[in-house]
Scaffold this active site. Structure first.
Site, PDB file in Angstrom:
ATOM      1  CG  HIS A  39      -2.656   0.699   1.604  1.00 11.16           C
ATOM      2  ND1 HIS A  39      -3.131   0.888   1.774  1.00 11.16           N
ATOM      3  CD2 HIS A  39      -2.006   1.957   0.418  1.00 11.16           C
ATOM      4  CE1 HIS A  39      -4.361   1.415   1.593  1.00 11.16           C
ATOM      5  NE2 HIS A  39      -3.610   2.560   0.909  1.00 11.16           N
ATOM      6  CB  ALA A  73      -7.445  11.325   2.889  1.00  7.78           C
ATOM      7  CG  HIS A  87     -11.403   3.916   2.067  1.00 13.10           C
ATOM      8  ND1 HIS A  87     -11.685   4.930   2.434  1.00 13.10           N
ATOM      9  CD2 HIS A  87     -10.802   3.092   1.844  1.00 13.10           C
ATOM     10  CE1 HIS A  87     -10.403   4.988   2.013  1.00 13.10           C
ATOM     11  NE2 HIS A  87      -9.744   4.141   2.070  1.00 13.10           N
ATOM     12  CG  HIS A 137      -6.527   1.697   5.159  1.00 11.09           C
ATOM     13  ND1 HIS A 137      -7.897   1.705   5.740  1.00 11.09           N
ATOM     14  CD2 HIS A 137      -6.701   2.435   4.527  1.00 11.09           C
ATOM     15  CE1 HIS A 137      -8.548   1.926   4.713  1.00 11.09           C
ATOM     16  NE2 HIS A 137      -7.402   3.091   3.902  1.00 11.09           N
ATOM     17  CB  ALA A 140     -11.546   4.365   5.995  1.00  9.35           C
ATOM     18  CG  HIS A 148      -2.908   5.871  10.541  1.00  7.23           C
ATOM     19  ND1 HIS A 148      -2.267   6.755  10.080  1.00  7.23           N
ATOM     20  CD2 HIS A 148      -3.827   5.820   9.381  1.00  7.23           C
ATOM     21  CE1 HIS A 148      -1.864   7.198   9.147  1.00  7.23           C
ATOM     22  NE2 HIS A 148      -3.024   7.366   8.408  1.00  7.23           N
ATOM     23  CG  ASP A 168      -2.059   4.494   3.376  1.00  5.85           C
ATOM     24  OD1 ASP A 168      -2.689   5.148   2.564  1.00  5.85           O
ATOM     25  OD2 ASP A 168      -3.438   5.052   4.040  1.00  5.85           O
ATOM     26  CB  ALA A 204      -4.741  12.576   4.127  1.00 10.40           C
ATOM     27  N   GLY A 205      -2.572   8.664   4.613  1.00 11.65           N
ATOM     28  CA  GLY A 205      -2.082   8.711   4.798  1.00 11.65           C
ATOM     29  C   GLY A 205      -0.647   8.653   5.713  1.00 11.65           C
TER      30      GLY A 205
END
EC number: 3.5.1.25
Length: 388
Positions: A70, A151, A203, A224, A228, A258, A279, A313-314
């Protein structure tokens, strides 16, 4: 760093390592630790035990090279860009011990995805000298839930097997993240696996039952983990509950931002082959400031990367730091190594990467006693480390 500055060139057959090289140290093999000598050219030829006593202060660890499934960017470059971005990205991650990776796209209009995959196509076919092997593409969206974008830009839509086939003809798609509860996506899972692609759930606002149904249809991992996706509650287990109860594989971001270490430990007890990803974004390896993540502007500050509204965002994580973080929270080094290398290879069905054994690719990292990188070899090529 521009492509010209990076000095990128393809690895021709004539340039592939043919001379046998040797390294001595404490070597992690599938059977356990061996104090000895590893011999290799492009692939590993032998590992021989050495009964000579080793000075503990001078001992080094030799581990399988890191595998990151990723990767959005690094060095100021994003995978959705053209013009040599992936060469810069793959070289920067090689500097941190990543020997193979999946270039990961963002949710975007089809024209953007087509352009991104066209730029990725050539490096998927032939590795660049000094760079990590790009095994293929991780398509993160656009078949995700618009209510759980994280994100991701707002271009999510229901899945289309014809779209996937079209994109796969441009560059090889190895992994797809989708939300199983979106209409049509569940039926697409078995079609994607029949094409040889791995499917991850992410997501997503899906229920526990949605997750279980997707796993029964061929999905095999979670994107991840915790981030999300619908959360675990004791009366509504959500997608996190489906992962913890049923998954054999899942990816997690161990930047300790995270996911809390306690939640990582819970996942380690529940998911046998939990593996780590970065990520990483274009902000990786760069100073604080604004960068691009697909069509989104993100801001790097204090080690984190966020949208303007504060959404993560990553990351700026690298795989060598991921290994150190796992050890920091209590994992033994051999277990941590599997989670930054072997299990990702297992997930993709690769028996010749992610392990140090005869006939596997000579992808390896050499670490000192403090787990700092000393050397990196990719398919037998020694990578010149910029900070060495």
């Amino acid at each position: 760093m521009s492509v010209e500055q990076a000095g990128v060139k393809q690895v021709s057959d004539a340039a592939r390592p043919s001379k046998v090289q040797q390294l001595s140290g404490t070597i992690l093999t599938p059977q356990g630790w061996v104090s000895g000598v590893i011999s290799f050219a492009e692939k590993i030829e032998s590992i021989q035990a050495d009964l000579t006593p080793t000075n503990a202060k001078e001992a080094i660890y030799i581990l399988p090279g890191f595998i990151d499934l990723h990767v959005h960017g690094a060095g100021g470059k994003d995978t959705m860009e053209a013009d040599g971005a992936i060469e810069v990205i793959s070289r920067m991650h090689a500097q941190h011990g990543t020997t193979s990776m999946l270039a990961t796209t963002m949710t975007a209009p089809m024209s953007d995805l087509e352009n991104a995959l066209k730029a990725l196509s050539s490096v998927c076919e032939q590795r660049q000298s000094g760079a990590a092997r790009v095994l293929g593409v991780h398509l993160e969206g656009p078949y995700i839930n618009p209510g759980k974008l994280g994100a991701q830009p707002d271009f999510a839509h229901a899945g289309s097997i014809e779209q996937v086939k079209h994109l796969n003809a441009i560059a090889p798609i190895k992994l797809i993240t989708l939300a199983p509860e979106v209409e049509g996506n569940l039926s697409m899972v078995s079609q994607l696996t029949a094409l040889g692609m791995r499917v991850q759930l992410g997501h997503t606002l899906g229920t526990y039952e949605d997750g279980v149904a997707a796993l029964e249809n061929g999905a095999s991992s979670f994107t991840h983990l915790y981030n999300a996706m619908s959360r675990l509650d004791h009366r509504a287990p959500g997608m996190v509950g489906a992962a913890l109860a049923h998954a054999n594989f899942a990816e997690i971001i161990p930047d300790l931002l995270h996911v809390h270490p306690g939640a990582i430990k819970a996942a380690l007890r529940a998911i046998p082959k939990l593996y780590c990803v970065t990520d990483s974004t274009s902000a990786s390896g760069m100073p604080d400031g604004d960068y691009m993540l697909g069509r989104q502007v993100v801001h790097k500050c204090l080690g984190g990367v966020r949208l303007a509204d504060g959404t993560l965002a990553g990351s700026t994580l690298t795989m060598d730091q991921a290994l150190r973080n796992l050890v920091k929270i209590g994992l033994e080094l051999d277990d941590a190594s599997k989670r930054v290398s072997t299990y990702a290879a297992d997930f993709l069905g690769l028996s010749d990467r992610g392990r140090l054994q005869q006939e596997a690719y000579a992808d390896l990292v050499v670490l000192d006693r403090d787990l700092n990188l000393i050397a990196v070899y990719i398919e037998g090529e020694k990578i010149e480390l910029e900070d060495a």
